[in-house]
Design a protein around this motif. Structure first.
Motif, mmCIF file in Angstrom:
data_model
loop_
_atom_site.group_PDB
_atom_site.id
_atom_site.type_symbol
_atom_site.label_atom_id
_atom_site.label_comp_id
_atom_site.label_asym_id
_atom_site.label_seq_id
_atom_site.Cartn_x
_atom_site.Cartn_y
_atom_site.Cartn_z
ATOM 1 N N GLY A 72 22.134 103.934 -59.943
ATOM 2 C CA GLY A 72 23.208 102.943 -59.972
ATOM 3 C C GLY A 72 22.893 101.735 -59.101
ATOM 4 O O GLY A 72 23.019 100.587 -59.533
ATOM 5 N N HIS A 73 22.457 101.976 -57.880
ATOM 6 C CA HIS A 73 22.153 100.860 -56.980
ATOM 7 C C HIS A 73 20.977 100.027 -57.496
ATOM 8 O O HIS A 73 21.002 98.798 -57.441
ATOM 9 N N LEU A 74 19.934 100.696 -57.968
ATOM 10 C CA LEU A 74 18.769 99.936 -58.429
ATOM 11 C C LEU A 74 19.108 99.145 -59.690
ATOM 12 O O LEU A 74 18.566 98.058 -59.919
ATOM 13 N N THR A 75 20.005 99.677 -60.512
ATOM 14 C CA THR A 75 20.450 98.929 -61.689
ATOM 15 C C THR A 75 21.251 97.699 -61.274
ATOM 16 O O THR A 75 21.070 96.608 -61.819
ATOM 17 N N GLN A 82 17.887 101.445 -64.600
ATOM 18 C CA GLN A 82 16.830 102.104 -63.830
ATOM 19 C C GLN A 82 17.043 103.607 -63.919
ATOM 20 O O GLN A 82 17.931 104.159 -63.273
ATOM 21 N N LEU A 83 16.224 104.245 -64.733
ATOM 22 C CA LEU A 83 16.417 105.667 -64.996
ATOM 23 C C LEU A 83 15.661 106.493 -63.971
ATOM 24 O O LEU A 83 14.660 107.127 -64.273
ATOM 25 N N LEU A 84 16.150 106.445 -62.753
ATOM 26 C CA LEU A 84 15.528 107.226 -61.691
ATOM 27 C C LEU A 84 16.564 108.189 -61.128
ATOM 28 O O LEU A 84 17.718 107.825 -60.947
ATOM 29 N N PRO A 85 16.156 109.412 -60.848
ATOM 30 C CA PRO A 85 17.086 110.361 -60.248
ATOM 31 C C PRO A 85 17.236 110.070 -58.766
ATOM 32 O O PRO A 85 16.468 109.295 -58.198
#
Ligand code: CA
Ligand code: CA
Ligand code: CA
Ligand code: ZN
Ligand code: ZN
Ligand code: ZN
Length: 727
Positions: A72-75, A82-85
């Motif tokens: 959420g923050h990186l998006t 940003q599909l990062l866990p």
């Protein structure tokens, strides 16, 4: 109001961690249930009664990516999903066995910190951009691994409190005010973490808290946001007053009552996805409520408009309702068409993610791509009957009522064109309100787009179910389709948040796509991405090969702390995949694997991030025996930084590897499409590296077909267009 002088405005983005559904929005039962939300909760009295009336409130605001903190923050920062866990690395907490390096989990595209600093020749030491937060983050929030940007233009990071103290928000606020007073930064992202913390702790199984703590955390965060605005807007505050925009939002929501309740989040339910955004400032209208759909990826473009920087890699659109000036819509400098490349699209909006396919015979080429000309992304199709010299006008193939469409893929079966893509449709699951939900869709045409078959939703994302920790959601991403004899294959990556519970599914059809069967390519994935397929009939078998990347951000367990290039293969057209393996494992970022075959040769290429030298390189791995054994991998790119590899086996019986090579020295920074080729199954590659694109600015994400036609996304006109050329 006139737009303030470029670079003269100031922007603060406050992320109130996950205070959604229980607390913020309650649906107004007298209003249109799909669009109208009111702030009903007394827990957010300040925002409801004091802040929101001063500005513009987006009530239909969504996280359509990963509903977790990191993603959420990186998006928010980058304007692209940003599909990062969540990552113990990114949060600076190392658990268990810590003998390996922490892995990279920076975003792959620049953050607003980097755009702003670079545009103004600032550096972290200039103290103009800050992340201030209670979330203990390392520099993953401050800068990306984009070849042009990165740490040298990243934001400063201030963590307070530096331990796991809770409650923390009041202390974080004090440090925020201290930072603003001391350095007068121009762009600040602040995170108040307590609401999320106490939400999780309110779980009846958790001894550390109860619901009343959660409600209190919301009240505190609400008052801090209001205090922040009063401080920014105070008469004595001549640096900030009248020049500062405050944007308040959240990284994700929390599960709604039909999906486990507010304790946790990370799924695809309405509660997890539905956010809020309130903006207040000199360029923002008062007492305005916006009901249209808007997205988390729209924040970075909006900040760009306020601060006067271009945001070419973002995929969102500026929130024009909150801006009392005409946004530039990310348009950069038009450097002209260049020499001999062929322009396929002519839009003033974003046209990206092109894929190309060629018929086995003849000169016809087919292209699909994602296009945002009508304000929402749609999948478009165009074709050429003269090997790419001229192109048809593009036609839409995604469902018009879908509200988003992404990452198309295309293949030919005979003269028929088959496409798959993911599109977001509104769907209801267990409550009155619709939620955007991703579907994997398929359509085909037998007459170059004269008629398209009905769009078939081959698969849909799966909602989380109670108990949500055991039954997490899955979301469709990165579909890919390929055919070279035998069964048709189509595979899609499905991601959720639960480590090692996500999957890559292979859909295969033996009747032209009317019916699809499924098999598993990987059942122990976490966030599988950038799946690529190749297939070929060989010695009476229908071979299929899949390559993708995945990561594990935890030190312990099954895989442990690494990025992976993963690989699997099938000898019966995708019905069964028998050989899951790691082609490459690294503590650093790997990206964009691509696979091609000339059996018995199988060649895979990918990009690898060299953090020490801040440089990407393209690599190649190969097998001479249909994938049984793999030779040592080799670097293919030159000394320059190189991303987005794309491998094909072409009709001239050579392998070609295309990629985007950056020249970071000039103005504009140039990324052009280059290639090398191999005549011997990938063992040796041409000593020369050839240049294909000839525009200035960015030429990225090449995709190639057997007839060596190459398409890519190109920024030479100051807006993303699809371009074509062939070696
Ligand atoms: Ca509890
Ligand atoms: Ca649409
Ligand atoms: Ca060219
Ligand atoms: Zn969060
Ligand atoms: Zn959380
Ligand atoms: Zn949920």
């Amino acid at each position: 109001m006139e737009r303030l002088s470029r670079g003269g405005t100031v922007c603060a983005v406050a992320v109130m961690a996950a205070a959604l559904m229980f607390g913020i929005w309650v649906r107004d039962v007298s209003a249109d249930p799909t669009t109208d939300y009111v702030i009903a909760s007394d827990y957010v009295e300040c925002m409801r009664d004091s802040l929101a009336p001063l500005g513009t409130r987006y009530q239909n605001f969504w996280n359509n990516g990963v509903t977790q903190t990191h993603g959420g923050h990186l998006t928010i920062g980058t304007g692209i999903w940003q599909l990062l866990p969540n990552s113990t690395t990114s949060f600076g907490i190392c658990e268990g066995d810590d003998t390996e390096d922490n892995i990279s989990t920076e975003p792959d595209k620049p953050t607003f910190f980097e755009y702003y600093n670079k545009a103004n020749s600032y550096h972290p030491d200039s103290n103009k951009t800050f992340y201030v937060g209670g979330k203990t983050w390392r520099d993953t929030i401050a800068c990306s691994v984009d070849p042009e940007f990165g740490r040298s233009v990243g934001g400063r990071v201030v963590i307070y409190p530096q331990d796991e103290t809770a409650p923390a928000d009041t202390a974080t606020y004090r440090v925020l005010i201290n930072t603003l007073s001391t350095y007068h930064p121009h762009l600040v992202l602040v995170n108040f973490k307590d609401v999320d913390r106490y939400g999780h702790w309110a779980d009846p199984d958790d001894e550390r808290g109860e619901p009343s703590d959660y409600y209190r955390a919301i009240v505190v965060a609400d008052s801090l946001v209001w205090n922040l605005w009063k401080w920014l807007d105070a008469e004595w505050n001549t640096f900030y007053k009248g020049k500062t925009t405050l944007i308040v939002t959240t990284d994700h929501g929390r599960h709604d009552d039909d999906h486990g309740g507010f304790y946790h989040h990370g799924g695809i339910c309405h509660g997890c996805r539905h956010l809020f955004l309130i903006a207040v400032g000199p360029d923002t209208p008062e007492e305005t409520v916006v009901t249209r759909y808007a997205y988390q990826i729209d924040i970075c473009p909006t900040v760009g408009e306020l601060l006067g920087f271009y945001y070419p890699h973002a995929r969102g659109s500026a929130l024009s309702e909150m801006l009392e000036f005409e946004p530039s819509h990310q348009t950069g400098t038009n450097y002209g068409a260049g020499q001999d490349d062929v322009r396929i699209t002519s839009t003033d909006s974003i046209s990206v993610s092109p894929k190309i396919a060629s018929s086995a015979t003849g000169d016809t080429l087919h292209v699909v791509y994602a296009d945002k000309s009508d304000g929402e992304f749609e999948i478009m199709y165009a074709y050429s009957t003269n090997s790419g010299s001229d192109w048809s006008s593009p036609a839409q193939i995604s469902t018009d009522t879908a509200i988003d469409a992404q990452v198309p893929s295309i293949c030919m079966i005979g003269q028929d064109v088959h496409t798959v893509w993911m599109e977001s449709r509104l769907h209801k699951d267990g409550q009155a309100d619709s939620v955007p939900r991703w579907y994997l869709c398929h359509s085909r045409t037998t007459d170059c787009g004269g008629h398209w078959s009905n769009v078939i939703p081959v698969a849909s994302s799966k909602y989380e179910r109670v108990p949500v920790r055991e039954k997490p959601s899955w979301t469709i991403w990165d579909p890919s389709i390929n055919y070279d004899g035998g069964n048709k294959m189509c595979a899609a990556a499905l991601y959720g948040i639960e480590r090692n519970k996500n999957r890559i599914v292979s859909f295969y059809s033996t009747n032209g796509g009317a019916h699809w069967d499924t098999s598993w390519v990987d059942t122990l994935a976490w966030v599988p991405q950038h799946l690529d397929l190749a297939s070929e009939s060989y010695q009476n078998d229908d071979w299929g090969f899949a390559a993708w990347c995945d990561l594990d951000t935890l030190a312990t367990g099954l895989k442990g702390y690494a990025w992976y290039i993963k690989f699997n293969r099938s000898s019966n057209g995708g019905a069964y995949w028998f050989d899951l393996r790691d082609l490459h494992k690294d503590s650093t970022y790997v990206a964009d694997p691509t696979v091609a075959t000339d059996l018995p040769y199988v060649v895979v290429s990918w990009a690898l991030w060299d953090g020490d030298n801040a440089k990407w390189q393209t690599y190649c791995g190969r097998s001479e025996d249909v994938g049984d054994h793999w030779e040592d991998e080799a670097v293919l790119s030159s000394d320059s930084t190189a991303i987005d590899p794309e491998l094909i086996f072409a009709s001239d019986n050579n392998f070609y590897d295309f990629w985007a090579e950056y020249d970071r020295s000039g103005t504009p920074v140039d990324a052009h499409i280059v290639y090398r080729y191999s005549t011997d199954g990938g063992e040796h590659w041409s000593s020369n590296q050839y240049r294909l694109s000839d525009g200035q600015s960015y030429s990225l994400r090449p995709h190639a077909c057997k007839h060596k036609g190459v398409v890519w996304e190109d920024y030479r006109h100051g807006t993303w267009e699809i371009y074509f050329d062939s070696p």
